[in-house]
Design an enzyme around this catalytic site. Sequence first.
Site, PDB file in Angstrom:
ATOM      1  N   LYS A 114      16.494   0.053  47.485  1.00  0.00           N
ATOM      2  CA  LYS A 114      17.171   0.850  48.655  1.00  0.00           C
ATOM      3  C   LYS A 114      17.832  -0.134  49.784  1.00  0.00           C
ATOM      4  O   LYS A 114      16.824  -0.488  50.500  1.00  0.00           O
ATOM      5  CB  LYS A 114      16.508   2.077  49.267  1.00  0.00           C
ATOM      6  CG  LYS A 114      17.307   2.884  50.007  1.00  0.00           C
ATOM      7  CD  LYS A 114      16.733   4.313  50.505  1.00  0.00           C
ATOM      8  CE  LYS A 114      17.716   5.041  51.449  1.00  0.00           C
ATOM      9  NZ  LYS A 114      18.269   4.526  52.571  1.00  0.00           N
ATOM     10  N   GLU A 121      26.365  -1.267  49.340  1.00  0.00           N
ATOM     11  CA  GLU A 121      25.659  -1.451  50.739  1.00  0.00           C
ATOM     12  C   GLU A 121      26.042  -2.853  51.370  1.00  0.00           C
ATOM     13  O   GLU A 121      25.665  -3.764  50.656  1.00  0.00           O
ATOM     14  CB  GLU A 121      24.398  -1.047  50.557  1.00  0.00           C
ATOM     15  CG  GLU A 121      23.271  -0.779  51.775  1.00  0.00           C
ATOM     16  CD  GLU A 121      23.451   0.545  52.306  1.00  0.00           C
ATOM     17  OE1 GLU A 121      24.283   1.382  51.721  1.00  0.00           O
ATOM     18  OE2 GLU A 121      22.882   0.833  53.163  1.00  0.00           O
TER      19      GLU A 121
END
Length: 607
Positions: free
Chosen positions: A264, A316
């Site tokens: 993440k 991201e």
Amino acid sequence: MTTKPMLFKRLSEYFQQLESTSLRLKITEILAEMFKDAEKEEIGKLCYLLQGRVTPLYDSTEFGVADKMMIRAVAQGLDIETDQVLKEFKKMGDLGSATEKLKIKTPDAGPDLKDPQGLTLNDLKLIDVYEILYQVATSSGEGSQEVKVNLLSNLIKQIDPLSARYIVRLTLDKLRLGFSDMTVLDSLSWMIKGSKELRPEIERAYNLRPDLGYISQRIKDKGIKGIKHVQPVIGTPILMAKADRLKNSKEILEKIGRCAVEFKYDGLRLQVHYKKSNNFVKLFSRNLEDLTPCFPDISESVKKSVAADEAIFEGEIVAYNPQTGVNVAFQQTMQRRRKYDIEKKAAEIPVKLYVFELLYQSGKNLIGLPYRKRKGLLKKMIKEDAVLKYANETIVEKEEEIEQLFDDSVVEGYEGIIAKRLDGVYQAGMRGFSWIKFKRAMSKKLMDTFDVLVMGYTFGEGKRTIFGVGEFLTGVYDESQDKFVSITKIGTGLTDEQFREFKKRIAKLEIKEKPQRYLVDKLLEADVWLRPALVVEISADELTRSQVHTAGRILGLSKSGKAEKVTAPGYSLRFPRLERFRDDKKPEGVTTVLEIMSMFKSQGERE
Ligand code: AMP
């Protein structure tokens, strides 16, 4: 059959009705009535105007009109002195109402001749006003201020007083009718069905193409059939999927079985739209904000390293230290979200884009394909370079494997992991178990942080008086009511630095009255209310039940039927701490009441 065009005045009457209620059902009905009243050429434009805009939300066109300019336009339109406008504005606290009042006082400002159809010349059509407002918003460059003032002053001169009120508010981005796009979707269903029954279907189309103008026009034209086959298009963002949470690796495997685990990355979510034939690249934030100007480095890389005629993909953005190559903290990445000094900052704070999703490729909508297929196509499509990186996945089936990857992620400075269902489809605009986040525990009891909306503040005492703020009242989103409900106050734990940062950010958000969309108990009324805009991420020790906070609270009538009493208490947070400002999230993107309830439940299981 020729139909009568909708007058702007009619729209203003609807605005007035909408303003007078905070009941969601009533708002839905009024909107549905208004949509029925509109023609197919009008409804799309009407939807933009409802949002205080002339284009969809993801389009960066803004009116660019400040109070000062508007005061000039009003004075010019009514042929009075700016001082007079300013005086009324100060008295009423709202330039829209001030203009309306002044306009009533100076009724001969505009022509009022009857035309052959019985319309007066100041009965301007919705379409005409929209066109003028569109010109206001799109005139740019040298001399554009004068153009805007002239267009607006002419409009104010011609239009009726009530419409003048709304035109002024709309152009100043102060319309605030108190509902989100979700209520508009309900109303579109209501228009054709007299109930909210069709909302899920309409929402599915909206998630792929969040353009209310387009969606409403299709429905008006062809009924619900009109949106059955909505497809993504390059240039219109797809609403981004969100991750759900579970508390450990065992639960993850029980829920989705053998799965893919990715790190993440702690940065800024980005959706990239690319079309090779015209070298087109557009970059959208999770908020659907157009970030293309901020990241020319990413656009360049996309043009060089993406092997497809057309693509919509996500990743991201994470900034790194150019000396060490090591990824840096979220706040640093956020510094690249700026309008000025872009080249300089790009050299100082270079970024990588870790790509993890492919949604559309060369005419094909891929969101219904299983994760594995999408990821495979993505890997083939991207040639890694200094900026574009492929987010690697590891396929796992044992708890120990997930835990090992989680530990690795922490060691390497990531936020944790995301487990992805191998056959999971991309759930546009939804939070689901296709993606499960598993973050570093912030406390023993809570497995995640909370994104909350800052709703207002109370004045400070003692040391805090230098900042003028005691505590901030924050809230979460209640989807069922389309309202914001309070969950906690933060203040005592804030550092001076954080207070200063808060003060800076709320400067332009203060409003006179509590927004209709805030449900707050009388005991927690703020001294100063803030319009819904500022989102912060907070951590806390635990979730507790609360009599005064309205998040999840249910009120019923007392036995006598007169007073309201709490039948189920709300939720609150113990020892909340500010983690960071979340400029990448919009108010409706904060934690929801349903999430709070499910976190409360699993907190009990963790004890
Ligand atoms: P949260 O903001 O805590 O709800 O977590 C979801 C967010 O994690 C997404 O919106 C992404 O911005 C971010 N993220 C980081 N790495 C990944 C990844 N590998 N896959 C999906 N989302 C990711």
